[in-house]
Write a protein that holds these residues in place. Structure first.
Motif, short mmCIF file in Angstrom:
data_model
loop_
_atom_site.label_atom_id
_atom_site.label_comp_id
_atom_site.label_asym_id
_atom_site.label_seq_id
_atom_site.Cartn_x
_atom_site.Cartn_y
_atom_site.Cartn_z
N PHE A 47 0.81 -1.21 0.00
CA PHE A 47 0.00 0.00 0.00
C PHE A 47 0.85 1.27 0.00
CE2 PHE A 47 -2.00 3.44 2.39
CZ PHE A 47 -3.14 3.65 1.64
N ILE A 48 1.88 1.31 0.85
CA ILE A 48 2.70 2.52 1.00
C ILE A 48 3.40 2.85 -0.32
CG2 ILE A 48 4.61 3.57 2.28
CD1 ILE A 48 2.22 2.98 4.11
N ALA A 49 4.06 1.88 -0.91
CA ALA A 49 4.78 2.11 -2.17
C ALA A 49 3.80 2.53 -3.26
CB ALA A 49 5.54 0.86 -2.58
N GLU A 50 2.65 1.90 -3.29
CA GLU A 50 1.66 2.24 -4.32
C GLU A 50 1.15 3.67 -4.13
OE1 GLU A 50 -0.39 1.91 -7.72
OE2 GLU A 50 1.10 0.51 -6.93
N ARG A 51 0.98 4.08 -2.90
CA ARG A 51 0.52 5.46 -2.62
C ARG A 51 1.54 6.47 -3.13
NH1 ARG A 51 -4.55 6.74 -0.54
NH2 ARG A 51 -4.44 8.76 0.39
N PHE A 52 2.84 6.21 -2.88
CA PHE A 52 3.89 7.09 -3.39
C PHE A 52 3.92 7.09 -4.92
CE2 PHE A 52 5.70 7.10 0.90
CZ PHE A 52 6.17 8.39 0.98
N ARG A 53 3.77 5.94 -5.52
CA ARG A 53 3.81 5.85 -6.99
C ARG A 53 2.64 6.62 -7.62
NH1 ARG A 53 5.65 0.45 -5.72
NH2 ARG A 53 7.87 0.37 -6.23
N LYS A 54 1.46 6.53 -7.02
CA LYS A 54 0.31 7.26 -7.55
C LYS A 54 0.51 8.76 -7.43
CE LYS A 54 -3.31 3.81 -7.04
NZ LYS A 54 -4.52 3.40 -6.34
N ALA A 55 1.01 9.22 -6.28
CA ALA A 55 1.27 10.65 -6.09
C ALA A 55 2.33 11.13 -7.07
CB ALA A 55 1.72 10.92 -4.65
N HIS A 56 3.35 10.33 -7.28
CA HIS A 56 4.41 10.67 -8.23
C HIS A 56 3.84 10.77 -9.65
CE1 HIS A 56 7.77 9.57 -10.96
NE2 HIS A 56 8.40 10.46 -10.22
N ALA A 57 2.99 9.83 -10.02
CA ALA A 57 2.39 9.85 -11.36
C ALA A 57 1.51 11.08 -11.57
CB ALA A 57 1.59 8.57 -11.59
N VAL A 58 0.75 11.45 -10.56
CA VAL A 58 -0.10 12.64 -10.65
C VAL A 58 0.77 13.89 -10.83
CG1 VAL A 58 -1.65 14.14 -9.31
CG2 VAL A 58 -2.06 11.68 -9.39
N MET A 59 1.84 13.99 -10.05
CA MET A 59 2.72 15.16 -10.17
C MET A 59 3.43 15.17 -11.52
SD MET A 59 1.98 16.97 -7.73
CE MET A 59 3.09 18.28 -8.14
N LEU A 60 3.75 14.04 -12.05
CA LEU A 60 4.37 13.96 -13.37
C LEU A 60 3.43 14.54 -14.43
CD1 LEU A 60 6.73 12.90 -15.12
CD2 LEU A 60 5.49 10.74 -15.28
N LEU A 61 2.16 14.20 -14.34
CA LEU A 61 1.17 14.73 -15.29
C LEU A 61 0.95 16.23 -15.10
CD1 LEU A 61 -1.49 11.86 -15.23
CD2 LEU A 61 0.08 12.44 -17.08
N ARG A 62 0.86 16.67 -13.85
CA ARG A 62 0.62 18.08 -13.57
C ARG A 62 1.81 18.97 -13.93
NH1 ARG A 62 -2.17 18.14 -7.61
NH2 ARG A 62 -4.10 17.09 -8.20
N SER A 63 2.99 18.42 -13.98
CA SER A 63 4.20 19.21 -14.18
C SER A 63 4.79 19.06 -15.58
CB SER A 63 5.26 18.79 -13.15
OG SER A 63 4.75 18.93 -11.86
N SER A 64 4.00 18.63 -16.52
CA SER A 64 4.54 18.36 -17.86
C SER A 64 5.04 19.62 -18.56
CB SER A 64 3.50 17.64 -18.71
OG SER A 64 2.34 18.45 -18.83
N ASN A 65 4.54 20.79 -18.21
CA ASN A 65 4.94 22.02 -18.89
C ASN A 65 5.91 22.87 -18.09
OD1 ASN A 65 2.88 21.02 -20.44
ND2 ASN A 65 1.62 22.85 -20.37
N THR A 66 6.22 22.51 -16.88
CA THR A 66 7.01 23.37 -16.02
C THR A 66 8.45 22.88 -15.88
OG1 THR A 66 7.07 24.45 -13.87
CG2 THR A 66 6.31 22.19 -13.92
N ARG A 67 9.32 23.79 -15.52
CA ARG A 67 10.72 23.47 -15.30
C ARG A 67 11.12 23.67 -13.83
NH1 ARG A 67 11.49 20.16 -18.43
NH2 ARG A 67 13.30 20.24 -19.73
N SER A 68 10.21 24.14 -13.01
CA SER A 68 10.55 24.38 -11.61
C SER A 68 9.83 23.36 -10.72
CB SER A 68 10.15 25.80 -11.20
OG SER A 68 8.76 25.96 -11.36
N PRO A 69 10.39 23.09 -9.54
CA PRO A 69 9.75 22.13 -8.63
C PRO A 69 8.36 22.58 -8.21
CG PRO A 69 12.01 22.51 -7.99
CD PRO A 69 11.69 23.53 -9.05
N LYS A 70 7.49 21.62 -8.03
CA LYS A 70 6.12 21.88 -7.60
C LYS A 70 5.88 21.18 -6.26
CE LYS A 70 2.89 22.43 -10.40
NZ LYS A 70 2.27 23.50 -11.05
#
Length: 173
Positions: A47-70
């Protein structure tokens, strides 16, 4: 041009990169007892690893146009930490889209959170700010810090019960 002592020291001890790959963050969490067994998700292996992977995937999609940390917050559901206590962790993180890495900025820990008539309440809350992801505190250490107020209250109660009030000797005529 000669190198000064200060420049030499700076080159010898570069500032470490505060961002880490997703798998290193997951591994660090497991080492620091953020595991399904400890946090009360025993029926949900991975569960823990999957939760981190899902959050990472969401941030990857949200940050596709940016060059700075979110910045983002990832919350775990409230878990039965012990038979009597529930705990919820919220991880405040930065996602760096340039190199697809994460930085753990802090953790908010809530002891026995409840929702009464739409209002969130908890027995105790602590925020742990991290200067480096590698300084992630152990989940058991956080639990001890969250519950230490109980020992203080018990000590005060014990002292009030066991210490006799000072009485004044008076002469009644």
């Amino acid at each position: 041009m000669p190198v000064t002592e200060q420049q030499n020291t700076t080159r010898a001890n570069p500032i470490p990169n505060p961002y880490y790959p997703l798998e290193e963050i997951i591994e660090l969490c497991h080492k620091r007892n953020y595991t399904e067994e400890v946090l009360g998700f025993r029926e949900q292996p991975g569960f823990i690893a999957e939760r981190f992977r899902k959050a990472h995937a969401v941030m990857l999609l949200r940050s596709s146009n940016t060059r700075s940390p979110k910045n983002f917050t990832m919350s775990f559901p409230t878990a039965s930490y012990t038979e009597n206590d529930r705990i919820q962790f919220k991880f405040n993180m930065d996602y760096n889209p340039v190199n697809d890495t994460l930085r753990l900025r802090g953790i908010t820990a809530l002891l026995n959170p409840t929702d009464l008539a739409g209002k969130r309440q908890w027995e105790n809350q602590k925020i742990f700010l991290l200067t480096d992801t590698r300084r992630l505190p152990d989940s058991r250490e956080i639990y001890n810090i969250l519950t230490e107020h109980r020992f203080q209250q018990a000590r005060e109660l014990y002292n009030s019960i066991t210490t006799a009030p000072i009485t004044r000797n008076t002469l009644h005529v």
